[in-house]
Design an enzyme around this catalytic site. Structure first.
Site, PDB file in Angstrom:
ATOM      1  CE  LYS A 188      -3.805   2.497   0.491  1.00 26.11           C
ATOM      2  NZ  LYS A 188      -3.480   3.751   1.115  1.00 26.11           N
ATOM      3  CD  GLU A 195      -2.737   8.411  -4.087  1.00 28.39           C
ATOM      4  OE1 GLU A 195      -2.914   7.271  -3.604  1.00 28.39           O
ATOM      5  OE2 GLU A 195      -3.074   9.455  -3.486  1.00 28.39           O
TER       6      GLU A 195
END
Lengths: 338, 338, 338, 338
Positions: A188, A195
């Site tokens: 993650k 991102e």
């Protein structure tokens, strides 16, 4: 199956709703009674007392913690006395994977399983489902499979990856057991690092489009800027909202982040509600630190992170020193801000 | 309507097919008679003679040039004597927008319209449609609307951008008149610059995941690397193919480029068919140059470009000088490559 | 005064010589008897036994540790039983400042002072003196002043900084008490981070000069590279050794690192003894991590660090993924390495 | 020998003085009669009339142009009618080397030699001499040797580069004939590009030192910043002026730019006279463009350039888009600037 949820903020509350829609039984805890009540109204069992929360859950318990990373430790401290062997604790927030490894060791001493679960989906997850990246014991992951499966988006209508056949794997349903403790939050973390890079790529690109008219006579020119070499090539007045829109269809840069950019630019192509002081939440930092520690070059992801720091004025002193050096060697005075 | 296509490579040939499927009438030209014949077999009119090509087109002509950027100039040279006022020429390749401005001026002298059209879609465009970014005269763009509309993906099933209502705009159908001459290729240039940044973000992220096991005893360690500070935190053996897959569903980093990465990693998670010498095609360079000339900071896009240069060994001399300096001040010998 | 030196590598041995030249009395320790003997021959007292080393030093002792960062902890473990209240230990190596804080706390429990001292000067320090950045208790720093003073370069013939008057401060003599525990190595860490940036600036610059002839017909062209836009502007054959030389006099980029580059290029302008796999020693990494943790943007220093990683092939997988994506969306085949 | 100087700004006027001190005969031109008079008072021949200026110079003339890059072209336009075969024109400013190539071609048509000369030294050159990087015809360079030699710093007291013997080369005296037309400004361009990188390395490093106290309770904390992971390691209050000073002696990062930083920090360690809006003069841009065009990776130099753009607010729109995306996917509101 039954799940206890601690933390009923935007993420936690939506996840409880998605689970109940799928037929699961939820016991919810929050310090704020109103947030508890809101879910009780929808069918959950609720409490603002941690001991009571643990009593309400049948053993072996399954408890999902959905709180800010900085609070996880104290939640575990409060829970621990009430836990029994075989209970499963899931940290679904944005915790540092190195903390997971520590937490898992500590809880293993009393036979409690600790899973780390990176959860992506933001405010859209209630409807779209959450992409889940899970780390920890295989047994505990298997036991919680119905919960993960209900939270995840499912196979959906997304075109299948070339070469994948047979019944869809968990990854194809949007959740994955990545490896032992910490592996979920590690994946993650890198997800969020990527991102940052993706967001910066779009942001820089749209900013170049915004600069495409700097050669126009009507364009506000900044006295400090070096004179433009070829003004005739920077005469455009582009409609950024339309550009974002057209790229959504058939182009190589289509993505969900572009869809969101299109939403924002359609609402106001000047983005005048935003001042441009960009926060960072920790995971971008940890990604760059992991890159450095493991020797993996990550100039793009790290440049994206540093742009955020600079946007908040954290590079000001460096810039002042540059101006001071220019003054020292060339007698250059900084131009006034006007 | 009728369109002439010059250049029947992968892109040009697919576009002709897509146009004919939509009922348009295509006259095709290529130096290679086999490529012409292939489309004639599917219903096109074909020729390998440029003068004949121009004769076969009814006036005012509409001619699409789909050739490498370096060849556009000579194609225009060959075409020009055969053109008449009101003909429209479209450069649909990856040309530099500054060349468009020059070409448009030159052709305007004889009343010929020149449009620049950035075309995204790659080998997938035949089925998915092409995202088109168009620059030039409004009249000529209007006249060619049936062609652009047929090539573009159309409104499709993509969720509508918040706030957009009414009948779908051209942008919502996947094509856009961006502005005067060069505007189309300017937008396409920045599109590709963004693409470089996006690709690098994924590539760096997956590389960090690949490094997540550098602390493991079984991991090949490089004698030159600084010893790992915290080996206990780099013990993972992640399945990159599964990670790419799970991110495709519900995560913030979902995109078409991620879908392609998932395809590649599903085929071979070690990507052993690829040596890692990454080409660049010009548009990434032009984007960075535009950023520099217009004063728009683009550290992420430019770092992505420079990584490609380095992947081809273009930074070797710089690295040699670093080693030479280290030897000079510290007597450090470079470790052997083994 | 008397100083004990542990670790007689290049740095430690030279420092002992410089101290003895200044009239100080040195007791030296190393596991290697030959390195001990070499300094005994020059007047030092020597031993290869740690207990004996401590006996030979009069109390309160002053002991300088000059060993690789990874070994410091075990040296302290060996020393600790022999130490008494008021002894001073100095870690003069390239240790992580966070370890200093830990070591100082541990030793303070038995009244032993721990100083951290960043030491710059490399193989040139014996003659030029060492720049010293010191952290720890003021009392201990004061007591060791004669040692620091002898190791430092002294005021020398360097032009005085504008505005500084009176008798030269310690900083003007080349050593500085930077602050409490860890402050010395923190400043040294950032010093090395800056060094990485400076070195990369020169390396990239000379590499651009090396590329100034890529437009020449006789220049080996790489089939993978995008065709050069303006070959007529890249026709030079520059003598890099002469360029380095001329910059040494009167230019803004004059520096000691440039002097070293000039040495290296004078010996062989092609630097063919060096393969370009550039090591990093830890401090560059720690600097970037400190920048990230404290929120200070450091894109230049971090890009310099990542270039070193890439030079050792650590970015290869990222590059392979870029090639794989290009193949997926455009059918682009990687060109052969030839 | 005789030299005509056009442009009596800070640089031009100082150069005339240095030449006259060395016994050369100077004819000076400027539009500003006061600046002409100032040098006439010191022994120069002066005029504010371009034709008169050319008359006052004996043929073949030697004329040095020292004006802003943007003005060079118009000066040449004014001069050209008055020039004869064998005259030599030197552009000593910060011109783009590609313009030199054009100018040299144009003037060669009437037999006039055009030299390009990169001149480094700033306000310090009068006393220290100027580092000169020269491009153009060998004959013309030879003819002007007395002028170049007088402007250059000379061999001085700088330690000789290892391996250099015999009578000092021109490079060792601080001036160099780099190659044909444009080569001088090409080398000067890269020189300035390196300068940007060096300056940024120091600036980022000192900014990290400035952030070394972000963990202290008394330190202003920014609500937008991610909470500091390890505040106990960021407790320092470093004296940056002293740090700059100590690095000037014996350290690897010693340089003239560090000397200047020490001057600035000694005057005011907070640099409060400077706002941090850093100008760029063109050569840094051209260096990065040359790197991109020739395929040489230059991430450090280019990051340094982009930091300057950002310091002037040119990245604001990109940052606004980042905030807008964060709002879109996570409902994150930008924190107020307070």
């Amino acid at each position: 199956m039954q799940l206890g949820m601690i933390g009923l903020g935007r993420m936690g509350a939506n996840m409880v709703q998605r689970l109940m829609r799928a037929g699961h039984d939820c016991v919810v805890f929050d310090n704020n009674p109103q947030q508890v009540q809101a879910l009780v109204d929808q069918g959950a069992t609720g409490t603002t007392d941690m001991a009571d929360f643990c009593v309400k859950l049948s053993t072996p318990r399954a408890i999902w913690i959905m709180v800010p990373a900085a609070v996880v430790e104290s939640v575990i401290d409060q829970l621990e006395p009430h836990l029994k062997a075989d209970d499963v604790l899931i940290d679904g927030g944005n915790s540092y994977y190195q903390d997971d490894i520590r937490h898992a060791k500590r809880l293993a001493e009393r036979g409690v399983h600790f899973l780390d679960c990176g959860t992506s989906g933001g405010v859209w997850g209630l409807e779209r489902g959450y992409c889940l990246m899970i780390g920890g014991d295989t047994d505990a992951v298997e036991r919680l499979d119905p919960i993960f499966s209900a939270l995840a988006p499912g196979f959906g209508e997304i075109e299948r990856t070339t070469g994948r056949t047979g019944s869809p794997s968990r990854a194809e349903q949007g959740y994955l057991h990545c490896g032992p403790s910490g592996a979920g939050h590690f994946v993650k973390m890198v997800h969020n690092g990527i991102e940052y890079g993706l967001m910066a790529a779009y942001a820089e690109g749209f900013n170049i489009l915004k600069h495409a008219g700097v050669g126009r006579a009507d364009h506000a020119s900044d006295a400090e800027t070096a004179p433009l070499s070829n003004p005739e090539f920077y005469q455009y007045d582009l409609d950024l909202s339309q550009v974002a829109e057209v790229w959504r269809r058939g182009s190589v840069v289509a993505s969900w982040l572009l869809d969101l950019s299109a939403n924002a630019l359609a609402a106001d192509a000047n983005l005048s509600d935003f001042g441009g002081r960009v926060s960072d939440s920790g995971e971008g930092r940890w990604t760059s630190i992991a890159a450095i520690e493991s020797g993996a070059p990550a100039p793009v992801l790290t440049a994206a992170l540093f742009e955020r720091f600079s946007s908040r004025g954290e590079g000001d002193f460096a810039n002042q020193l540059l101006s001071a050096m220019r003054y020292q060697f060339g007698g250059h005075h900084e131009k006034p801000t006007s």
